[in-house]
Design an enzyme around this catalytic site. Structure first.
Site, PDB file in Angstrom:
ATOM      1  N   GLY A 194      30.401  47.760  48.122  1.00 24.53           N
ATOM      2  CA  GLY A 194      30.488  49.441  47.878  1.00 24.53           C
ATOM      3  C   GLY A 194      31.295  49.730  46.300  1.00 24.53           C
ATOM      4  N   HIS A 195      31.610  48.782  46.255  1.00 26.53           N
ATOM      5  CA  HIS A 195      32.616  49.329  44.487  1.00 26.53           C
ATOM      6  C   HIS A 195      31.259  49.630  43.611  1.00 26.53           C
ATOM      7  CE1 HIS A 195      36.317  47.703  46.156  1.00 26.53           C
ATOM      8  NE2 HIS A 195      37.022  48.931  45.758  1.00 26.53           N
ATOM      9  N   GLY A 200      34.981  56.696  47.302  1.00 24.38           N
ATOM     10  CA  GLY A 200      33.873  56.066  48.803  1.00 24.38           C
ATOM     11  C   GLY A 200      33.988  56.936  50.207  1.00 24.38           C
TER      12      GLY A 200
END
Ligand code: PAF
Length: 282
Positions: A36-37, A149
């Protein structure tokens, strides 16, 4: 990739890029990086000329009894991942560099109306800690844009509102939640899940999806839907913190005629506090 821990060094490097007219994209993180990062980094690289990532486990956003001490710190592996992902500069300061006079002496930023509800109600002071550290990072890096996010929907809103209220000339970019193939939102805290809990964890997203479908079908009372979803999570093995349907623009309770909504959930599974959300337009 340069790994920098001191403010003067960071400022000098960023100033050089600015002088060349390069656009700087910032990806703030607390480390223990997952895909995700890296999705944030990929997006940052597409949009900017230079990508700066930060790793700082911010004590100011952890409450008493929370996992500040045990939060996984994996700087070396993280730095390798960021280098491979094409990050130009990693700023990984110590607590003393960020809060030289100590946390108690630190001026703090509070974004009213949205900081004390939902996650802010369960974690008092959390969003003051987030807003304060992000504002400091904005002042230190002075990026053109910053990426966060959408899993942390409320955090993203706090940061957007702070950026607007304090007139930071920075574009805030929300990036869609990255998920495992079974739907579980990627999070550093997923690492706290035991094998059995990991099997159960995707149910959070499944229950959110079921509620979103029910809403789209236009049946049922919102409060009843929230209660029934929280009960379902409990039956599965979660300890539900909240499951709530809100207005996407300000996280307040929807009124008749509101069409842009978000369903947000926070629930404990063992040691892990999982959060997730779904936005929808009726
Ligand atoms: O989402 C996070 O990782 C943190 O809350 C952030 C935005 C880096 C601030 O410490």
């Amino acid at each position: 990739m340069e790994l920098i821990a001191e403010i003067a060094h960071l400022r000098a490097q960023v100033a050089l890029w600015r002088l060349n007219g390069e656009k700087i994209a910032l990806v703030p993180t607390m480390g223990n990086l997952h895909d995700g990062h890296l999705k944030l980094v990929a997006e940052a690289r597409q949009r900017g000329d230079r990508c700066v990532a930060t790793i700082f486990v911010n004590p100011l956003q952890f409450g008493e009894g929370e996992d500040f001490d045990s939060y996984p710190r994996t700087l070396q592996e993280d730095a390798e991942k960021l280098q491979q992902a094409g990050v130009d500069l990693l700023f990984a300061p110590s607590v003393e560099v960020v809060y030289p006079a100590g946390q108690a002496a630190q001026s703090q930023i509070e974004v009213p109306l949205i900081s004390d509800i939902l996650c802010g109600a369960s974690r008092p002071g959390h969003f003051v800690g987030v807003a304060t550290v992000v504002a400091k990072l904005f002042n230190l890096v002075q990026p053109d844009m910053a990426l966060f996010g959408e899993k942390d929907f409320q955090q993203l809103m706090v940061i957007r509102w702070m950026t607007r209220d304090l007139c930071f000339p920075i574009e805030i970019i929300g990036v869609t939640t990255d998920r495992e193939t079974d739907g579980l939102a990627r999070s550093s805290r997923n690492g706290y899940l035991t094998a059995d809990e990991r099997e159960l964890a995707p149910a959070l997203y499944a229950v959110l999806n079921a509620a979103a479908e029910e809403l789209q079908d236009g049946e049922g009372d919102l409060a009843e839907m929230e209660l029934s979803a929280a009960n379902t999570l409990k039956e599965i093995g979660f300890e539900s913190d909240y499951f709530t349907i809100r207005r996407a623009a300000d996280l307040q309770r929807p009124e008749s005629g509101d069409t842009a909504l978000v369903i947000l959930a926070a629930a404990y599974l063992g040691r892990a506090r999982l959060i997730d959300n779904i936005t929808l337009t009726l």
